[in-house]
Design an enzyme around this catalytic site. Structure first.
Site, mmCIF file in Angstrom:
data_model
loop_
_atom_site.group_PDB
_atom_site.id
_atom_site.type_symbol
_atom_site.label_atom_id
_atom_site.label_comp_id
_atom_site.label_asym_id
_atom_site.label_seq_id
_atom_site.Cartn_x
_atom_site.Cartn_y
_atom_site.Cartn_z
ATOM 1 N N GLY A 122 37.964 30.876 31.547
ATOM 2 C CA GLY A 122 36.993 30.071 32.275
ATOM 3 C C GLY A 122 36.593 30.803 33.540
ATOM 4 O O GLY A 122 36.536 32.034 33.567
ATOM 5 N N CYS A 123 36.355 30.064 34.569
ATOM 6 C CA CYS A 123 35.895 30.626 35.838
ATOM 7 C C CYS A 123 36.861 31.697 36.347
ATOM 8 O O CYS A 123 38.046 31.446 36.538
ATOM 9 C CB CYS A 123 35.763 29.519 36.868
ATOM 10 N N PHE A 124 36.326 32.894 36.578
ATOM 11 C CA PHE A 124 37.211 33.967 37.040
ATOM 12 C C PHE A 124 37.738 33.720 38.440
ATOM 13 O O PHE A 124 38.762 34.268 38.816
ATOM 14 C CB PHE A 124 36.589 35.351 36.906
#
Length: 182
Positions: A18-20
């Site tokens: 998901g979001c890094f």
């Protein structure tokens, strides 16, 4: 010259969760991790921008590249960090973020990493901690494109915004619920 020798002893691991922004902090804190870089991988577009990746048309996932010292951190330990920071049961989605760019994936750099990743995934399936089938991909590493500077170490550079995003996305609540009981 000793510095170059030391660099040769380090290894790379690449994970999409998901979001890094949310994936860097757990690895940054882990002993033996030398560095993490936010970027894009697994797609077809050369040199993608954040805006292009967000469209979901590049095939890339937001990912982190972890450089680690295998004498101080094993790949198995990094896999444990990975599993404890994602929901591997949702295809093309992680918490508030939806799209193929937010899929979960382990991008292996060697046959040994592939074997360990598959064994780790099988173990997680067998113990049933997630309660649903795991959809996380295990695929060969490909070109890793560095994300823009403002995405690097977002948690450290923008702690208030990061906390708001992380809490608001549902990630923190999910992880607390999942792992406080296990």
């Amino acid at each position: 010259m000793d510095h170059l020798k030391k660099l040769e002893q380090y290894e790379k691991a690449t994970f999409a969760g998901g979001c890094f922004w949310c994936m860097q902090p757990p690895f940054d804190k882990f002993p033996g991790v030398i560095s993490t870089i936010a970027g894009y991988t697994g797609g077809i577009k050369a040199n993608p921008t954040y805006e292009e990746v967000c469209t979901g048309t590049t095939g890339h996932a937001e990912a982190i590249e972890v450089t680690y010292d295998p004498a101080r951190a094993s790949y198995d330990q990094l896999l444990d960090v990975f599993w404890r920071n994602i929901d591997p049961t949702t295809p093309n989605k992680q918490f508030a973020d939806t799209g193929t760019q937010y899929r979960t994936a382990i991008f292996y750099h060697s046959g040994e990493q592939k074997k360990l990743a598959e064994a780790s995934k099988d173990k997680m399936e067998k113990i049933g901690v997630f309660g649903k089938p795991i959809v996380t991909e295990i695929v060969p590493a490909s070109i890793f494109y560095l994300a823009e500077d403002y995405h690097q170490k977002y948690c450290q550079n923008n702690p208030v915004r990061y906390k708001s995003y992380s809490d608001g996305s549902g990630r923190e609540a999910y992880l607390k619920k999942m792992w406080d009981k296990n």
